[in-house]
Design a protein around this motif. Structure first.
Motif, short mmCIF file in Angstrom:
data_model
loop_
_atom_site.label_atom_id
_atom_site.label_comp_id
_atom_site.label_asym_id
_atom_site.label_seq_id
_atom_site.Cartn_x
_atom_site.Cartn_y
_atom_site.Cartn_z
N SER A 19 0.83 -1.21 0.00
CA SER A 19 0.00 0.00 0.00
C SER A 19 0.87 1.26 0.00
CB SER A 19 -0.94 0.01 1.21
OG SER A 19 -0.21 -0.04 2.43
N GLY A 20 2.00 1.20 0.70
CA GLY A 20 2.92 2.34 0.71
C GLY A 20 3.51 2.61 -0.66
N LEU A 21 3.85 1.56 -1.39
CA LEU A 21 4.41 1.74 -2.73
C LEU A 21 3.35 2.27 -3.71
CD1 LEU A 21 6.65 -1.46 -2.99
CD2 LEU A 21 7.39 0.92 -2.67
N ILE A 22 2.10 1.86 -3.53
CA ILE A 22 1.01 2.39 -4.36
C ILE A 22 0.89 3.89 -4.15
CG2 ILE A 22 -1.50 2.44 -4.67
CD1 ILE A 22 -1.50 -0.58 -4.07
N MET A 23 0.92 4.31 -2.87
CA MET A 23 0.83 5.74 -2.57
C MET A 23 2.05 6.50 -3.05
SD MET A 23 -1.02 5.86 1.19
CE MET A 23 0.01 4.63 1.98
N LEU A 24 3.22 5.86 -2.99
CA LEU A 24 4.44 6.50 -3.47
C LEU A 24 4.37 6.76 -4.97
CD1 LEU A 24 7.32 7.49 -2.99
CD2 LEU A 24 8.11 5.12 -3.26
N ALA A 25 3.87 5.77 -5.72
CA ALA A 25 3.73 5.94 -7.17
C ALA A 25 2.79 7.10 -7.48
CB ALA A 25 3.20 4.65 -7.80
N TYR A 26 1.70 7.19 -6.71
CA TYR A 26 0.76 8.30 -6.89
C TYR A 26 1.42 9.63 -6.59
CZ TYR A 26 -2.83 11.68 -5.72
OH TYR A 26 -3.57 12.83 -5.65
N LEU A 27 2.22 9.69 -5.53
CA LEU A 27 2.87 10.94 -5.14
C LEU A 27 3.82 11.45 -6.22
CD1 LEU A 27 3.62 10.20 -1.37
CD2 LEU A 27 2.07 11.96 -2.27
N VAL A 28 4.52 10.53 -6.86
CA VAL A 28 5.44 10.94 -7.94
C VAL A 28 4.65 11.59 -9.07
CG1 VAL A 28 7.02 10.11 -9.72
CG2 VAL A 28 7.18 9.20 -7.39
N VAL A 29 3.55 10.95 -9.48
CA VAL A 29 2.72 11.50 -10.55
C VAL A 29 2.07 12.81 -10.11
CG1 VAL A 29 0.69 11.08 -12.00
CG2 VAL A 29 2.28 9.20 -11.50
N HIS A 30 1.59 12.84 -8.88
CA HIS A 30 0.93 14.03 -8.35
C HIS A 30 1.89 15.22 -8.29
CE1 HIS A 30 -2.03 16.38 -6.33
NE2 HIS A 30 -1.45 16.35 -5.14
N MET A 31 3.12 14.97 -7.89
CA MET A 31 4.11 16.04 -7.83
C MET A 31 4.39 16.60 -9.22
SD MET A 31 8.16 15.93 -7.03
CE MET A 31 8.36 15.27 -8.70
N LEU A 32 4.56 15.71 -10.19
CA LEU A 32 4.82 16.16 -11.56
C LEU A 32 3.66 17.01 -12.08
CD1 LEU A 32 6.36 12.89 -13.07
CD2 LEU A 32 7.56 15.01 -12.49
N GLY A 33 2.44 16.60 -11.74
CA GLY A 33 1.28 17.38 -12.14
C GLY A 33 1.25 18.74 -11.47
N ASN A 34 1.61 18.78 -10.18
CA ASN A 34 1.64 20.05 -9.45
C ASN A 34 2.61 21.04 -10.06
OD1 ASN A 34 -0.23 19.06 -7.66
ND2 ASN A 34 1.12 19.07 -5.88
N LEU A 35 3.72 20.54 -10.58
CA LEU A 35 4.75 21.42 -11.14
C LEU A 35 4.28 22.15 -12.40
CD1 LEU A 35 7.97 19.26 -10.62
CD2 LEU A 35 7.13 21.16 -9.23
N ALA A 75 -5.74 2.12 -0.19
CA ALA A 75 -4.33 2.01 0.18
C ALA A 75 -4.06 2.72 1.51
CB ALA A 75 -3.45 2.60 -0.92
N VAL A 76 -4.64 3.91 1.67
CA VAL A 76 -4.44 4.68 2.91
C VAL A 76 -5.03 3.92 4.11
CG1 VAL A 76 -5.12 6.77 4.16
CG2 VAL A 76 -4.32 6.93 1.80
N VAL A 77 -6.25 3.40 3.95
CA VAL A 77 -6.91 2.67 5.04
C VAL A 77 -6.13 1.41 5.39
CG1 VAL A 77 -8.97 1.37 5.68
CG2 VAL A 77 -9.21 3.58 4.53
N ALA A 78 -5.69 0.66 4.37
CA ALA A 78 -4.93 -0.57 4.61
C ALA A 78 -3.61 -0.24 5.30
CB ALA A 78 -4.68 -1.30 3.30
N HIS A 79 -2.96 0.83 4.85
CA HIS A 79 -1.67 1.23 5.41
C HIS A 79 -1.81 1.65 6.87
CE1 HIS A 79 2.52 2.31 4.56
NE2 HIS A 79 2.36 3.35 5.36
#
Length: 223
Positions: A19-35, A75-79
């Motif tokens: 679940s942590g790796l799923i959230m990490l993958a999302y964060l990478v994409v989310h950061m790129l979008g924020n930029l 993922a957040v709930v499971a984590h």
């Protein structure tokens, strides 16, 4: 078999890792979008609109976005659940009292626990601020994410909340990525140095990338 795995400490650690790796993958994409905010309002607003039309015409409007949200919530709930249960199990496994109270949670463990709480509270605030607009300052404008972001980071408390959360995120990723690698059996004597370096780089890049947005607003680069 699934219940047996979940009831074991190894199973809970595996759930935390995946679940942590799923959230990490999302964060990478989310950061790129924020930029994209540094390329102007048209670019950023267009990106936000594209997220809602992702998958069309095969998927209906916003379906892909909702699928992503459901996966992230799961993922957040499971984590969080596995982290809490492992923590409680660890506490129960300790003797009730120590003659010399020297045994304490390690720095990394304390950081992960408090960091997780900070990030959990931040997620709630972030959604209420920039998704539903419930706590958004100066009036939330649906369909105008660029202006909404500027409104949030034009307030001192918006910046403080975000910066503290992103620093907590960096520490969480730094230790969490390493722990996930060990749990999933990826680590080894020859790969440990690479994994540690990868954890450090990911934590640094994501922290700087996310923090650059409020800093951009505060310095007038984004306006």
């Amino acid at each position: 078999m699934t219940r047996t795995m979940w009831d074991s400490s190894v199973g809970k650690k595996t759930v935390m890792a995946v679940s942590g790796l799923i959230m990490l993958a999302y964060l990478v994409v989310h950061m790129l979008g924020n930029l994209k905010i540094f390329f102007g309002s048209d670019e950023f607003n267009h990106y936000a609109h594209w997220l809602r039309t992702l998958g069309e015409p095969f998927l209906h409007y916003e379906w892909a976005l909702w699928i992503i949200r459901v996966v992230l919530v799961a993922a957040v709930v499971a984590h969080a659940t596995s982290a809490y249960q492992l923590s409680r199990r660890d506490i129960r496994a300790r003797p009730t009292k120590y003659v010399h109270k020297k045994r304490q949670a390690s720095y990394a463990t304390r950081t992960m626990r408090w960091g997780g709480i900070i990030l959990g509270l931040f997620i709630v605030w972030h959604i209420l601020d920039l998704t539903t607009g419930t706590v958004h300052p100066d009036g939330f404008q649906s369909g105008h994410p660029y202006q909404n972001v500027i409104d949030t980071f034009s307030t001192w408390y918006g910046n403080v909340i975000y910066l503290v959360a992103m620093l907590a995120l960096g520490l969480h990723i730094r230790h969490g990525f390493w722990s996930a690698a060990q749990t999933l059996g990826v680590g080894s004597r020859t790969r440990d140095r690479i994994l540690k370096a990868t954890a450090d780089v990911l934590a640094l890049v994501l922290t700087v990338g996310f923090i650059s947005v409020p800093v951009g607003v505060m310095t007038g680069v984004v306006s």
